[in-house]
Design an enzyme around this catalytic site. Structure first.
Site, PDB file in Angstrom:
ATOM      1  NE  ARG A 102     -42.145 -92.998 -36.421  1.00  0.00           N
ATOM      2  CZ  ARG A 102     -43.060 -93.541 -35.637  1.00  0.00           C
ATOM      3  NH1 ARG A 102     -43.128 -93.222 -34.356  1.00  0.00           N
ATOM      4  NH2 ARG A 102     -43.938 -94.390 -36.122  1.00  0.00           N
ATOM      5  CB  CYS A 289     -53.505-101.474 -39.181  1.00  0.00           C
ATOM      6  SG  CYS A 289     -53.148-101.989 -37.500  1.00  0.00           S
TER       7      CYS A 289
HETATM    8  C1  SPV Z   1     -44.452 -94.347 -39.548  1.00  0.00           C
HETATM    9  O1  SPV Z   1     -43.732 -95.043 -38.829  1.00  0.00           O
HETATM   10  O2  SPV Z   1     -45.627 -94.086 -39.250  1.00  0.00           O
HETATM   11  C2  SPV Z   1     -43.920 -93.807 -40.816  1.00  0.00           C
HETATM   12  C3  SPV Z   1     -42.477 -93.853 -41.058  1.00  0.00           C
HETATM   13  O3  SPV Z   1     -44.668 -93.294 -41.599  1.00  0.00           O
HETATM   14  S1  SPV Z   1     -41.632 -92.708 -40.098  1.00  0.00           S
HETATM   15  O4  SPV Z   1     -41.073 -91.694 -40.989  1.00  0.00           O
HETATM   16  O5  SPV Z   1     -40.555 -93.423 -39.457  1.00  0.00           O
HETATM   17  O6  SPV Z   1     -42.510 -92.105 -39.153  1.00  0.00           O
END
Ligand code: SPV
Ligand code: MN
Length: 636
Positions: A102, A289
């Site tokens: 992300r 975690c």
């Molecule tokens: C997270 O990073 O909390 C995820 C994967 O579940 S994502 O789709 O990148 O948010």
């Protein structure tokens, strides 16, 4: 009063039948007919605007029919966004080397003068942000096909459902959504002309020879809360592009606030108890975690692993999984450690592997417990042991954030309530964290307010080697939802406090910490979490007593000893219990100081938060006077 008119507003004002004509001219007859079966003006405008802006060569409207779903899967392969592997149904997808997670920096809310999201939330002036991203999107789909999907967050045709329209030029994104979400075309027919749905417009942008987004420097994810609309461009990583995942969570948090429910970054676990009862617990843990491994505890039911919607009905709380599939971290999944998921990943069924190593059509990942090849293809292209990237860093055989995408129903222990429109009765909420020497392995809050404030709103998690930050630094992450908050944090905490209003059955709140350490050694075993969860199940039904400590209610030794024998067939010593459940007063006091400071600097924090933290401080100080800095659970 707004003083600027955005480009989208201008389009909408001008969006007379002439503008909508683009639908007739660009869509072929079949797709036009499919779209017109959904009689929704806002939807037609959104799609007409996207076509007008991105100018695709062609448009495909997916109705969720088996042929349409298969078409998308095949396009992902034909376009080279996915490559079939040896096992039937398995494919691999790569995101660019610098597009593996992300992008927090370039994910922003489009805000107008009258919106206040607080200082810590990344935002940009709406008019200039919208102009910037629409400029990037201008003509971006030339030579490409636009795919249009209708999906549902939450089980369809239920109180939980949120209809969504995703537009994308990535067949990998559209295919992922077949595995991760419920089909929503038919649901769109039932909402009629309602404006109540989420819209997502994504383009992977120009692709390079490996079919990955080329213009990463112009990667942008902009969120318009007023229009419930998200733009995402020049990225492929699912957390940035699959609109129903974290992008919609941000929209859902606002929607939930308006409608008095909660949209959370939580798993939902069905725990088996005595006489065939199943008790549902949700859990919010920051990354690394133990969230997924708790959601997938062997022998229990998994209802969801990432996103939960919680609603009140008849004085109780019901929860549903916003998703119906899993986009899970693959690192460390091994045959011995995670037999259920390992079996699912190594047998025929539809799975998209991303950013793993492929050697002779077989995927490999870090910590898979197998002998791994010295070469193959991975997210860096052709890979060999010892390969370095442009910065001189060694490239591991697979990315740490490599993932698998799978329908949840493919798991042997999938909960039977996954599609239940009523959801499941939620009896408890668990907040997880990671610290070496503050919190005990498991603890129950005294009540809802104490739990929301001292457990959920006070989550801290130590940074790990998986991030670029210094290791062991405590990071504040309320309800493990900080990355996705679309309102000031104080307001978000207030929303949780208010949620208990009108409830007859208030969920119990628990906290866990699987990461206590002494001299570098973990104090608890990797499977011990199963015991803490079973203890919570007993607490919910008043079948275990607890010891009152300054910070919450902890288990009695005898209860845990019995559970360790029953659940893990393991001896549990009194010595281990005392070490694990000793209250460390100075560390707990320092934590209160840190949390209090953060909320003092945030506007809109409810006063009760400070009162509850102060009461906890006083309890700790009184206990210290009586028992000293380290209070054994046998002292009370
Ligand atoms: C997270 O990073 O909390 C995820 C994967 O579940 S994502 O789709 O990148 O948010
Ligand atoms: Mn998540």
């Amino acid at each position: 009063m707004k003083n600027t008119t955005t480009a989208l507003e201008t389009f909408n004002v001008e969006c007379n039948s002439e503008k909508l004509m683009v639908l007739e001219t660009v869509l072929d007859e079949v797709s036009y007919r499919k779209l017109m079966a959904l009689e929704n003006e806002k939807l037609h405008r959104f799609i007409a605007d996207a076509i007008d802006l991105c100018r695709p060569d062609s448009v495909f409207v997916c109705t969720d029919s088996p042929e349409d779903i298969e078409y998308i899967r095949q396009v992902a392969i034909d376009q080279g966004e996915e490559t079939p592997l040896i096992i039937d149904g398995h494919t691999v997808h790569y995101d660019g080397y610098y597009d593996q997670a992300r992008d927090k920096e370039h994910t922003k809310y489009l805000v107008t003068n009258e919106m206040d999201l607080g200082a810590n939330i990344n935002s940009i002036d709406k008019a200039s942000g919208e102009a910037e991203i629409r400029e990037i999107l201008n003509g971006i789909m030339a030579g490409k096909q636009m795919l249009i999907r209708f999906l549902s967050l939450g089980p369809t045709n239920s109180d939980f459902s949120i209809s969504c329209c995703q537009i994308t030029d990535s067949a990998y994104v559209a295919h992922s959504e077949s595995l991760l979400y419920r089909p929503g075309y038919e649901q769109f027919k039932t909402i009629g002309d309602s404006t109540d749905f989420f819209s997502i417009l994504h383009s992977a942008g120009e692709l390079d020879q490996y079919n990955v987004s080329k213009n990463i420097d112009r990667r942008r994810i902009y969120i318009d809360l007023e229009e419930e609309l998200v733009y995402s461009v020049n990225t492929q990583y699912a957390g940035n592009t699959v609109g129903l995942k974290k992008l919609s969570l941000r929209l859902a948090i606002q929607k939930a606030a308006r409608e008095c429910w909660l949209a959370e970054h939580m798993f939902i676990l069905g725990v088996k108890g005595s006489n065939g009862r199943v008790t549902y617990l949700t859990g919010a843990y920051p990354s690394m975690c133990g969230k997924t491994s708790t959601a997938m505890l062997p022998g229990e039911y998994i209802l969801g692993d990432d996103l939960a919607y919680l609603r009140k009905r008849n004085g109780s709380v019901y929860g549903a999984n916003a998703e119906s599939g899993i986009f899970g971290i693959i690192q460390d999944i091994s045959e011995t450690g995670d037999p259920v998921i390992f079996k699912a990943l190594t047998t025929p069924r539809e799975i998209i592997f991303s950013n793993v190593l492929i050697n002779e059509g077989t995927p490999y990942w870090l910590g898979d417990g197998r002998e791994t090849p010295q070469k193959g293809m991975n997210h860096s292209g052709e890979w060999f042991e010892g390969k370095k990237d442009a910065e001189g860093n060694g490239i591991p055989l697979a990315h740490k954030n490599a993932r698998y995408t799978i329908m949840q129903s493919e798991l042997d222990n999938c909960d039977p309530n996954l599609e239940n429109p009523d959801g499941a009765l939620i009896s408890g909420i668990i907040y997880g964290g990671r610290d070496s020497d503050i919190s005990v392995p498991c603890e129950q809050a005294f009540d809802w307010v104490h739990g929301v404030i001292t457990k959920g709103a006070s989550i801290e998690s130590e940074t790990t080697a998986a991030t670029l930050d210094k290791e062991g630094v405590l990071t504040f992450n309320p309800m493990s939802n900080l990355d996705f908050l679309s309102m000031p944090v104080g307001q978000y905490v207030r929303m949780h406090l208010d949620f208990a209003g009108g409830l007859n059955e208030v969920p119990h709140i628990f906290a866990v910490n699987y990461f206590q350490r002494e001299g570098g050694e973990f104090l608890t075993g990797i499977r011990d979490k199963h015991v803490w969860i079973k203890w919570m199940e007993l607490r919910v039904h008043n079948e275990a007593d607890a010891i009152k400590t300054p910070t919450g209610l902890i288990p009695f030794y005898e209860d845990l000893k019995k559970l360790f024998r029953e659940v893990l067939d393991k001896e549990y010593t009194l010595e281990a219990y005392v070490r694990q459940f000793t209250c460390r007063v100075p560390e707990n006091l320092a934590k209160i100081d840190r949390i209090e400071r953060i909320y003092l600097e945030t506007s809109g924090t409810p006063d009760i938060l400070f009162e509850v933290l102060e009461a906890q401080r006083q309890r700790l100080l009184e206990a210290r006077d009586k028992y000293g800095d380290m209070i054994s659970p046998l002292d009370y």
